[in-house]
Design a protein around this motif. Structure first.
Motif, PDB file in Angstrom:
ATOM      1  N   PHE A   1     -15.454   0.686   5.980  1.00 34.43           N
ATOM      2  CA  PHE A   1     -14.828   0.936   7.279  1.00 34.43           C
ATOM      3  C   PHE A   1     -13.889  -0.239   7.569  1.00 34.43           C
ATOM      4  O   PHE A   1     -14.288  -1.259   8.120  1.00 34.43           O
ATOM      5  CB  PHE A   1     -15.898   1.074   8.370  1.00 34.43           C
ATOM      6  N   TYR A   2     -12.627  -0.070   7.163  1.00 34.45           N
ATOM      7  CA  TYR A   2     -11.647  -1.147   7.177  1.00 34.45           C
ATOM      8  C   TYR A   2     -10.457  -0.775   8.042  1.00 34.45           C
ATOM      9  O   TYR A   2      -9.938   0.335   7.978  1.00 34.45           O
ATOM     10  CB  TYR A   2     -11.192  -1.419   5.744  1.00 34.45           C
TER      11      TYR A   2
ATOM     12  N   MET B   1       0.831  -1.205   0.000  1.00 32.94           N
ATOM     13  CA  MET B   1       0.000   0.000   0.000  1.00 32.94           C
ATOM     14  C   MET B   1       0.867   1.257   0.000  1.00 32.94           C
ATOM     15  O   MET B   1       0.555   2.238  -0.669  1.00 32.94           O
ATOM     16  CB  MET B   1      -0.946  -0.006   1.203  1.00 32.94           C
ATOM     17  N   GLN B   2       1.980   1.236   0.747  1.00 32.24           N
ATOM     18  CA  GLN B   2       2.872   2.390   0.786  1.00 32.24           C
ATOM     19  C   GLN B   2       3.582   2.589  -0.548  1.00 32.24           C
ATOM     20  O   GLN B   2       3.794   3.719  -0.976  1.00 32.24           O
ATOM     21  CB  GLN B   2       3.893   2.233   1.919  1.00 32.24           C
ATOM     22  N   GLU B   3       3.951   1.489  -1.228  1.00 33.59           N
ATOM     23  CA  GLU B   3       4.581   1.583  -2.548  1.00 33.59           C
ATOM     24  C   GLU B   3       3.623   2.195  -3.568  1.00 33.59           C
ATOM     25  O   GLU B   3       4.033   2.968  -4.431  1.00 33.59           O
ATOM     26  CB  GLU B   3       5.026   0.199  -3.025  1.00 33.59           C
TER      27      GLU B   3
ATOM     28  N   ASP C   1      -3.481   5.604   1.039  1.00 33.21           N
ATOM     29  CA  ASP C   1      -3.620   6.078   2.414  1.00 33.21           C
ATOM     30  C   ASP C   1      -3.927   4.887   3.316  1.00 33.21           C
ATOM     31  O   ASP C   1      -4.864   4.131   3.060  1.00 33.21           O
ATOM     32  CB  ASP C   1      -4.751   7.113   2.488  1.00 33.21           C
ATOM     33  N   LEU C   2      -3.138   4.711   4.383  1.00 27.70           N
ATOM     34  CA  LEU C   2      -3.345   3.571   5.284  1.00 27.70           C
ATOM     35  C   LEU C   2      -4.565   3.747   6.182  1.00 27.70           C
ATOM     36  O   LEU C   2      -5.211   2.775   6.564  1.00 27.70           O
ATOM     37  CB  LEU C   2      -2.103   3.347   6.149  1.00 27.70           C
ATOM     38  N   GLN C   3      -4.881   4.990   6.546  1.00 22.67           N
ATOM     39  CA  GLN C   3      -6.011   5.221   7.445  1.00 22.67           C
ATOM     40  C   GLN C   3      -7.353   5.079   6.724  1.00 22.67           C
ATOM     41  O   GLN C   3      -8.313   4.586   7.288  1.00 22.67           O
ATOM     42  CB  GLN C   3      -5.906   6.616   8.083  1.00 22.67           C
ATOM     43  N   ASN C   4      -7.424   5.523   5.478  1.00 23.59           N
ATOM     44  CA  ASN C   4      -8.667   5.433   4.694  1.00 23.59           C
ATOM     45  C   ASN C   4      -8.371   4.808   3.332  1.00 23.59           C
ATOM     46  O   ASN C   4      -8.318   5.509   2.324  1.00 23.59           O
ATOM     47  CB  ASN C   4      -9.297   6.823   4.508  1.00 23.59           C
ATOM     48  N   PRO C   5      -8.170   3.497   3.273  1.00 22.59           N
ATOM     49  CA  PRO C   5      -7.872   2.869   1.980  1.00 22.59           C
ATOM     50  C   PRO C   5      -9.075   2.925   1.043  1.00 22.59           C
ATOM     51  O   PRO C   5     -10.226   2.845   1.480  1.00 22.59           O
ATOM     52  CB  PRO C   5      -7.520   1.432   2.348  1.00 22.59           C
ATOM     53  N   ALA C   6      -8.785   3.090  -0.242  1.00 22.08           N
ATOM     54  CA  ALA C   6      -9.856   3.163  -1.240  1.00 22.08           C
ATOM     55  C   ALA C   6     -10.319   1.745  -1.575  1.00 22.08           C
ATOM     56  O   ALA C   6      -9.672   1.030  -2.332  1.00 22.08           O
ATOM     57  CB  ALA C   6      -9.356   3.873  -2.490  1.00 22.08           C
TER      58      ALA C   6
END
Length: 147
Positions: free
Chosen positions: A88-89, A64-66, A70-75
């Protein structure tokens, strides 16, 4: 006093609820606790409810970082099969929640905080597993070195 003829006719006409004896299985046709010693059932249930391992989640976070997500609100696209439509994950525990309130409550729990602490540790690799088991390859100098 009731005659034998009348008594026999009564049992033929009356509902059979009062004739029920013993502990026959009710409801779904099984006794309470019947799966207590059933290994196949326990394995199946345990595996489907098992959470992801720490290294799997660390891999997912790295990807996800690569990708710059966004880690807090992933699409995550809307999915009817997931709780809350998948909107809501929690990335750290890999769980979906019904609404924002449930997600916020989850982030205050001991399990969430413990998982976050685990994820900050160094990633577990095959090399570290081999080292812990004592399977490392020792590099020794050659016995007969050329002069």
């Amino acid at each position: 006093c009731i005659s034998h003829e009348t008594r026999r006719n009564y049992f033929l006409i009356a509902p059979k609820q009062h004739l029920k004896m013993g502990n026959a299985p009710t409801g779904k046709g099984r006794r309470k606790g019947s799966r207590a010693k059933n290994k196949q059932y326990k394995r199946a249930v345990w595996l489907c409810n098992r959470s992801k391992d720490r290294d799997e989640i660390q891999d997912k976070i790295e990807k996800m970082q690569e990708n710059g997500e966004d880690l807090q609100n992933p699409a995550i696209p809307f999915d009817d099969e997931l709780p809350g439509g998948g909107q809501f994950y929690c990335v750290e525990t890999d769980k979906h929640f019904i609404d924002a309130k449930a997600l916020a409550a989850h982030k205050k729990t001991r399990a969430y905080k413990k998982r976050c602490k685990e994820l900050k540790e160094e990633k577990y690799t095959q090399e570290s597993a081999e080292w812990a088991a004592g399977m490392t390859k020792e590099v020794l100098p050659p016995a007969h070195a050329k002069k």
